[in-house]
Write an enzyme that holds these catalytic residues in place. Structure first.
Site, PDB file in Angstrom:
ATOM      1  N   ARG A   1     -28.818 -27.086  44.676  1.00 33.40           N
ATOM      2  CA  ARG A   1     -27.895 -26.470  45.621  1.00 33.40           C
ATOM      3  C   ARG A   1     -26.717 -25.845  44.881  1.00 33.40           C
ATOM      4  NH1 ARG A   1     -26.603 -30.092  50.498  1.00 33.40           N
ATOM      5  NH2 ARG A   1     -25.920 -28.050  51.198  1.00 33.40           N
ATOM      6  N   CYS A   2     -26.100 -24.891  45.537  1.00 30.71           N
ATOM      7  CA  CYS A   2     -24.946 -24.187  45.009  1.00 30.71           C
ATOM      8  C   CYS A   2     -23.884 -25.201  44.563  1.00 30.71           C
ATOM      9  CB  CYS A   2     -24.392 -23.288  46.107  1.00 30.71           C
ATOM     10  SG  CYS A   2     -23.089 -22.188  45.571  1.00 30.71           S
ATOM     11  N   PRO A   3     -23.321 -25.046  43.402  1.00 27.61           N
ATOM     12  CA  PRO A   3     -23.371 -23.911  42.486  1.00 27.61           C
ATOM     13  C   PRO A   3     -24.328 -24.104  41.302  1.00 27.61           C
ATOM     14  CG  PRO A   3     -21.541 -25.280  41.856  1.00 27.61           C
ATOM     15  CD  PRO A   3     -22.216 -25.961  43.048  1.00 27.61           C
ATOM     16  N   MET A   4     -25.193 -25.109  41.367  1.00 21.36           N
ATOM     17  CA  MET A   4     -26.009 -25.458  40.204  1.00 21.36           C
ATOM     18  C   MET A   4     -26.939 -24.344  39.706  1.00 21.36           C
ATOM     19  SD  MET A   4     -24.758 -28.177  39.191  1.00 21.36           S
ATOM     20  CE  MET A   4     -25.901 -28.479  37.865  1.00 21.36           C
TER      21      MET A   4
ATOM     22  N   ASP B   1     -24.684 -15.144  44.626  1.00 14.75           N
ATOM     23  CA  ASP B   1     -23.915 -15.622  43.480  1.00 14.75           C
ATOM     24  C   ASP B   1     -24.386 -15.063  42.142  1.00 14.75           C
ATOM     25  OD1 ASP B   1     -22.506 -17.112  45.299  1.00 14.75           O
ATOM     26  OD2 ASP B   1     -23.521 -18.998  44.816  1.00 14.75           O
TER      27      ASP B   1
END
Length: 75
Positions: free
Chosen positions: A12-15, A45
Site C-alpha cells: 500500500r501507498c507509499p511503499m 504517484d
C-alpha cells in the site's frame, strides 16, 4: 523486456513508490525497471515522481487492477 522487475503487488501507498526509488538508486544509467503494483495510488504517484526526477517513464498501463510501469534509469 526490462533489465529488472520490482513486484510491489499487495503493498500500500507509499511503499510501491519508496521501493521504486530505492531500486532506481541501485541501477546504472540506461537500465530499465519494470514495476508492478496493485495500489491505485501508484498510477498517480510513480509518474509524478518521475516528472521531478532524472528518470524517464517509458510506458504505463493498467490491466485487471495491476499497474505496470517501465522506467529508464538516467544519469
Amino acid at each position: 523486456m526490462a533489465d529488472r522487475t520490482l513486484n510491489a503487488s499487495g503493498l500500500r501507498c507509499p511503499m510501491p513508490l519508496l521501493k521504486t526509488k530505492l531500486e532506481l538508486n541501485t541501477m546504472s544509467p540506461g537500465e530499465t525497471l519494470e514495476v508492478i503494483a496493485t495500489d491505485a495510488g501508484s498510477a498517480r504517484d510513480i509518474p509524478a515522481f518521475l516528472e521531478l526526477s532524472r528518470h524517464h517513464l517509458v510506458s504505463a498501463s493498467e490491466a485487471d487492477g495491476h499497474f505496470r510501469f517501465v522506467i529508464k534509469c538516467s544519469d
